[in-house]
Scaffold this active site. Sequence first.
Site, PDB file in Angstrom:
ATOM      1  N   ARG A 229      -2.151  -0.494  -5.006  1.00 23.58           N
ATOM      2  CA  ARG A 229      -3.000  -0.859  -3.886  1.00 23.58           C
ATOM      3  C   ARG A 229      -2.552  -0.072  -2.668  1.00 23.58           C
ATOM      4  NH1 ARG A 229      -1.032  -7.155  -3.166  1.00 23.58           N
ATOM      5  NH2 ARG A 229      -1.648  -7.492  -5.330  1.00 23.58           N
TER       6      ARG A 229
ATOM      7  N   ASP B 154      -2.603  -0.200   1.586  1.00 23.77           N
ATOM      8  CA  ASP B 154      -2.780  -1.146   2.700  1.00 23.77           C
ATOM      9  C   ASP B 154      -3.968  -0.763   3.574  1.00 23.77           C
ATOM     10  OD1 ASP B 154      -0.562  -2.626   2.005  1.00 23.77           O
ATOM     11  OD2 ASP B 154       0.792  -1.579   3.374  1.00 23.77           O
TER      12      ASP B 154
ATOM     13  N   ARG C 215       5.760   3.357   4.193  1.00 22.60           N
ATOM     14  CA  ARG C 215       5.701   3.217   5.648  1.00 22.60           C
ATOM     15  C   ARG C 215       7.008   2.674   6.219  1.00 22.60           C
ATOM     16  NH1 ARG C 215       0.744  -0.314   6.411  1.00 22.60           N
ATOM     17  NH2 ARG C 215       1.513  -0.342   8.555  1.00 22.60           N
TER      18      ARG C 215
END
Lengths: 250, 250
Positions: B49, B51, B194
Site C-alpha cells: 500500500r 500512503d 518516509r
Amino acid sequence: MRYFIYLSYDGTDYHGWQRQPNGISIQEVLEDTLTLVLRNKTEIVGAGRTDAGVHAKTMVAHFDTAEPIAVNLQARLNNLLPKDIAIQDIKLVRDDAHARFDAIKRQYQYFFTTKKSPFNYRFATRIPTNIDFGKMNEAAQLLLTHDDFASFCKVHTDVKTTLCKVTEAKFIQKSDTDWIFQIEADRFLRNMVRAIVGTLLEVGTGKLSISDFQQIIEAKNRCAARQSAPPQGLFLTQIEYPLEVFLSQE
Amino acid sequence: MRYFIYLSYDGTDYHGWQRQPNGISIQEVLEDTLTLVLRNKTEIVGAGRTDAGVHAKTMVAHFDTAEPIAVNLQARLNNLLPKDIAIQDIKLVRDDAHARFDAIKRQYQYFFTTKKSPFNYRFATRIPTNIDFGKMNEAAQLLLTHDDFASFCKVHTDVKTTLCKVTEAKFIQKSDTDWIFQIEADRFLRNMVRAIVGTLLEVGTGKLSISDFQQIIEAKNRCAARQSAPPQGLFLTQIEYPLEVFLSQE
C-alpha cells in the site's frame, strides 16, 4: 530603477497572464506579492500574455522601484508566491527598457504524447498514435515563407497588424511516445500557436492536405483555420532582448 | 484466470492505495473501473500500500476473471480511469500467483530539489541548499548492515515482523538542484521510507551524527526516529517477481 523579472508558472489554475475581473491571473498574484514585499504599490508590464491554462517556462515582465532591490528579493518572493509560480531571475535594466516592446524573439513549445501518464497530464496533450509528423513538418515549413498570420489570430482583438516573422517551426521527436512542436517568431498574435497547432494536427490526421494548409494561411481569415489545440500542452519558453537593455548590477 | 495489472498514479488527490471508508483510494477507483469494464464484481490485491499523497511509477495488483481478457482491456481502462491513474501493462500469471506474497524486491525513490519549480511541486520535496549528501550517504549505508527496522515502522500496525533485507540505499545526484534517494528491499514496513528519509535529513542538516543514526536503528523503537519526510516526493518505482509466476498469453 527598472527591473526585468523572469518567472515560470503552471497555468492550469489561472485565468491566464492578464489581470482581469473574472478570475485570478498570474499578473494579479505577482503584482500583489511585489506590492507586499516592496511595501509600495507595484505594477508590472508583461512581455505578452498567455491564455488560461497555458504555461510558461520563461515569462518576462518589467517593474519599477524607487530604491535598488534587496539581494534576497527573489527568495522572499518565492517563499510568498504559490507553488505554481516561481521567480527565476531579476535583472536591472535601462529606465526605458520595455518587456513587451523590446523583445526581439519569442519561443513557444507545444508538448504531445501518445501515452497516458499520470505525471504530465497537465503539461502535454494526448494524441493518437497514427499522426503523420513528417507531413506536419512539411506543412509547418510553409509558416517560414509567409508573413501575414491573420488566419491564426483571434477575432475582435485590437491588434494593428497581423504580420509576424516566423524563424522556426518544427516538430521534434523526444521519445517513442513524446513530441514537441517548437515555434519562434519576432511576435505572436493572440491564440496564434494553438490555432496553428490545431490546424497542423488536421494535416497529421489526413483531414487536410499540405496545399489545404497553404490555402488556409493565404486566406488571411480566422474562419479558415481549424479548432485551436487545447491549452495544457503549450509553454512560453523563451523571450530574447538585445543586450543593451541590461545594466550591470555592481 | 489471474492477471497482474501494472499501473502508475499521481497520489496527490487520493487517500492512499488501500480502500477505506473516509476517502477515495486508488484501489477503489481501479476496482470500480474493472468491475464496470469486465461486467463482473472484481476485487484486486495490491503488492503493498502507498500512503496518502505518495505516488507510484509502478504498482502491481492481481485480479481474477472467468474468461481471458480482451486485447483492448488496457486501452479501455485508460479511457475510463481518471487522468492521474494509468495502466502500463496486464500480464497473465499462474492461478496461485500473489501480487503481495510473491514479490521478491521492491524499490522506492524519493525526489528532492533545492529549486522552486512550478512543474514538479507535486513530485519533489524542497530542501535547503546546505544539506550534506555525503554524510547522508554514509549513514544510509548502515541500513544495509541491519535487518530489524522497528525504529522506522508506524506503531499500532498488525505487522508480525519488522525484519527487512535492504539491498540498496543511496542518494544519487541528478543535476545541480535535484537528488534522488533510492532504496531497495525485499519488503518495507508501513511508513518506513518516509521515516528513514526524515531521519537521514537530520543527519544531512547536522542535527544528528552518523552514530546517532546507528543508535536510532539499533533502538528498534519508533519513538527513536525523527519526523517522517512529506509524502509528495515519494514514488514506488519497482516491484520484482520470479519469472515462474508469469504465463505465456499465447
